[in-house]
Design a protein around this motif. Structure first.
Motif, PDB file in Angstrom:
ATOM      1  N   TYR A 105      20.441  33.636  49.029  1.00 44.88           N
ATOM      2  CA  TYR A 105      20.634  32.944  50.561  1.00 44.88           C
ATOM      3  C   TYR A 105      20.300  34.097  51.595  1.00 44.88           C
ATOM      4  O   TYR A 105      21.073  34.830  51.920  1.00 44.88           O
TER       5      TYR A 105
ATOM      6  N   TYR B  36       9.792  31.488  46.241  1.00 36.99           N
ATOM      7  CA  TYR B  36      10.402  31.419  47.441  1.00 36.99           C
ATOM      8  C   TYR B  36       9.560  30.801  48.647  1.00 36.99           C
ATOM      9  O   TYR B  36       8.361  31.057  48.559  1.00 36.99           O
ATOM     10  N   GLN B  45      13.821  30.645  51.371  1.00 37.34           N
ATOM     11  CA  GLN B  45      14.893  29.861  50.647  1.00 37.34           C
ATOM     12  C   GLN B  45      14.050  29.627  49.371  1.00 37.34           C
ATOM     13  O   GLN B  45      12.910  29.709  49.210  1.00 37.34           O
TER      14      GLN B  45
END
Lengths: 115, 111
Positions: A105, B36, B45
């Motif tokens: 994250y 990503y 993300q």
């Protein structure tokens, strides 16, 4: 949860000055990663920690760069002295585990400009 | 050392057109591959990973070990797919602990 928090969001400094970038990982995550993003080299891993212990710092460009993680909720990346070629976006990421099978994250990044 | 190559800096398509974002890697073993994504004003993300063999937001990616590729595909692009896409690899020789990213491809979907 606010996610990974980075500060400052923007930093402009003069060559030779010390720069400290800060990161607060997501609560409960035990792995933390620092990346640098430049136009030329893309996104590069600098260093990562597991349970607050540095695991691999082979991506740190030189001795002017150092990183610490004094506790599970805080990490710093320091550049001393800074140089214009350090200008980049620096990202911090955290995850539940050190293996990449755990999603990383990312924080919003710190844009560093060294003049 | 492992390397990920995304040959296109920018891919521009019209809404409804098929999309293929190319990713090639160099690694002699069996890697783990990821895509990503970073939408405008949002954080980077995870979109999908090859071991999950899943379709996310209509996107799929198949690992082709013979061609050392992991291209990202979507049959019908939507405007909300406009974003920066990064292919990434991790390898056994790093204990599958380090992500190596490509330089990214910006996808622009026009109406």
């Amino acid at each position: 949860d606010a996610g990974v928090i980075q500060s400052p969001r923007h930093e402009v400094t003069e060559m030779g000055q010390e720069v400290t970038l800060r990161c607060k990982p997501i609560s409960g995550h035990n792995s933390l990663f620092w990346y640098r993003q430049t136009m030329m080299r893309g996104l590069e891993l600098l260093i990562y920690f597991n349970n607050n212990v540095p695991i691999d710092d082979s991506g740190m460009p030189e001795d002017r760069f150092s990183a610490k993680m004094p506790n599970a909720s805080f990490s710093t990346l320091k550049i001393q002295p800074s140089e214009p070629r350090d200008s980049a976006v620096y990202f911090c990421a955290s995850s539940l585990g050190v293996r990449t099978t755990y999603e990383q994250y990312f924080g919003p990044g710190t844009r560093l400009t060294v003049t | 050392a492992q390397r990920v190559t995304q040959p296109e800096k920018l891919l521009s398509v019209f809404k409804g057109a098929p999309v293929e974002l190319k990713c090639n890697y160099s690694y002699s073993g069996s890697p783990e591959l990821f895509w990503y994504v970073q939408y405008s004003r949002q954080r980077l993300q995870l979109l999908l990973r090859h071991i999950s063999r899943e379709s996310i937001k209509g996107f799929t990616a198949d690992l082709n070990k013979g061609e050392t590729s992991f291209h990202l595909k979507k049959p019908f692009a939507q405007e909300e797919d406009s974003a920066m896409y990064y292919c990434a690899l991790s390898a056994m020789n790093t204990g599958f602990q380090k992500l190596v990213f490509g330089t990214g491809t910006r996808l622009l979907v026009s109406p």
